[in-house]
Design a protein around this motif. Structure first.
Motif, PDB file in Angstrom:
ATOM      1  N   SER A 194      40.772  50.597  26.390  1.00 16.74           N
ATOM      2  CA  SER A 194      41.258  50.112  25.750  1.00 16.74           C
ATOM      3  C   SER A 194      41.840  49.449  24.483  1.00 16.74           C
ATOM      4  O   SER A 194      42.195  49.221  23.496  1.00 16.74           O
ATOM      5  CB  SER A 194      40.829  47.753  26.773  1.00 16.74           C
ATOM      6  OG  SER A 194      41.275  48.426  27.616  1.00 16.74           O
ATOM      7  N   ALA A 195      39.665  49.603  23.918  1.00 15.67           N
ATOM      8  CA  ALA A 195      40.259  49.369  22.506  1.00 15.67           C
ATOM      9  C   ALA A 195      40.795  50.530  21.573  1.00 15.67           C
ATOM     10  O   ALA A 195      40.435  50.061  20.576  1.00 15.67           O
ATOM     11  CB  ALA A 195      38.001  49.342  22.305  1.00 15.67           C
ATOM     12  N   GLY A 196      40.301  51.481  22.439  1.00 14.90           N
ATOM     13  CA  GLY A 196      40.973  52.453  21.773  1.00 14.90           C
ATOM     14  C   GLY A 196      42.543  52.718  21.898  1.00 14.90           C
ATOM     15  O   GLY A 196      43.277  52.780  20.505  1.00 14.90           O
ATOM     16  N   MET A 197      43.458  52.069  21.945  1.00 13.32           N
ATOM     17  CA  MET A 197      44.582  51.215  22.422  1.00 13.32           C
ATOM     18  C   MET A 197      44.880  50.644  21.550  1.00 13.32           C
ATOM     19  O   MET A 197      45.894  50.527  20.305  1.00 13.32           O
ATOM     20  CB  MET A 197      45.065  51.085  23.746  1.00 13.32           C
ATOM     21  CG  MET A 197      45.333  52.287  24.782  1.00 13.32           C
ATOM     22  SD  MET A 197      46.824  53.676  24.131  1.00 13.32           S
ATOM     23  CE  MET A 197      46.197  54.477  25.778  1.00 13.32           C
ATOM     24  N   HIS A 220      48.675  53.576  14.504  1.00 11.43           N
ATOM     25  CA  HIS A 220      49.402  54.697  14.296  1.00 11.43           C
ATOM     26  C   HIS A 220      48.003  55.672  14.498  1.00 11.43           C
ATOM     27  O   HIS A 220      49.197  56.820  14.245  1.00 11.43           O
ATOM     28  CB  HIS A 220      50.556  53.944  13.951  1.00 11.43           C
ATOM     29  CG  HIS A 220      51.345  52.992  13.910  1.00 11.43           C
ATOM     30  ND1 HIS A 220      51.855  52.655  15.176  1.00 11.43           N
ATOM     31  CD2 HIS A 220      51.644  51.384  13.365  1.00 11.43           C
ATOM     32  CE1 HIS A 220      52.105  51.645  15.472  1.00 11.43           C
ATOM     33  NE2 HIS A 220      51.541  51.057  14.097  1.00 11.43           N
ATOM     34  N   LEU A 221      47.146  55.806  14.831  1.00  3.72           N
ATOM     35  CA  LEU A 221      46.798  57.139  14.522  1.00  3.72           C
ATOM     36  C   LEU A 221      47.241  57.830  15.886  1.00  3.72           C
ATOM     37  O   LEU A 221      46.350  57.565  16.560  1.00  3.72           O
ATOM     38  CB  LEU A 221      44.920  57.570  14.005  1.00  3.72           C
ATOM     39  CG  LEU A 221      44.645  56.982  12.583  1.00  3.72           C
ATOM     40  CD1 LEU A 221      43.000  56.348  12.577  1.00  3.72           C
ATOM     41  CD2 LEU A 221      45.507  57.986  11.972  1.00  3.72           C
ATOM     42  N   LEU A 276      45.945  59.865  21.809  1.00  5.68           N
ATOM     43  CA  LEU A 276      45.574  60.569  22.601  1.00  5.68           C
ATOM     44  C   LEU A 276      44.639  60.713  23.352  1.00  5.68           C
ATOM     45  O   LEU A 276      43.860  60.958  24.732  1.00  5.68           O
ATOM     46  CB  LEU A 276      45.219  62.693  21.964  1.00  5.68           C
ATOM     47  CG  LEU A 276      45.233  63.169  22.947  1.00  5.68           C
ATOM     48  CD1 LEU A 276      45.946  63.349  23.919  1.00  5.68           C
ATOM     49  CD2 LEU A 276      45.049  64.479  21.669  1.00  5.68           C
ATOM     50  N   ASP A 277      43.321  60.821  22.700  1.00 11.09           N
ATOM     51  CA  ASP A 277      41.628  60.241  23.292  1.00 11.09           C
ATOM     52  C   ASP A 277      41.984  59.261  24.226  1.00 11.09           C
ATOM     53  O   ASP A 277      40.778  59.086  25.413  1.00 11.09           O
ATOM     54  CB  ASP A 277      40.830  59.974  22.291  1.00 11.09           C
ATOM     55  CG  ASP A 277      39.217  59.878  22.403  1.00 11.09           C
ATOM     56  OD1 ASP A 277      38.358  60.467  22.904  1.00 11.09           O
ATOM     57  OD2 ASP A 277      38.691  58.632  22.068  1.00 11.09           O
TER      58      ASP A 277
END
Length: 62
Positions: free
Chosen positions: A23-26, A33-34, A39-40
């Motif tokens: 969730s933090a990655g999203m 916008h990396l 993907l990760d």
């Protein structure tokens, strides 16, 4: 019996931590916008689905 309980608690904690990380990655992806981060985070959240199934199977064994 005690070892199974420890394993169940470890699986539960692992699922929670992976959901938080995905969730933090999203969230960070939404700001930056990396694509590599997207993907990760996607892979982490997909992995969580497998962990949910694992937790369900382990609870049935107990």
């Amino acid at each position: 019996m005690n070892a199974k309980r420890i394993e169940q608690q470890s699986l539960n904690r692992g699922v929670i931590i992976n959901i938080l990380m995905g969730s933090a990655g999203m969230l960070v992806y939404a700001f930056t916008h990396l694509e590599a981060l997207f993907l990760d985070a996607s892979f982490v959240l997909i992995e969580c689905q497998g962990q949910f199934k694992n937790v369900g199977f382990r609870q049935k064994e107990m």
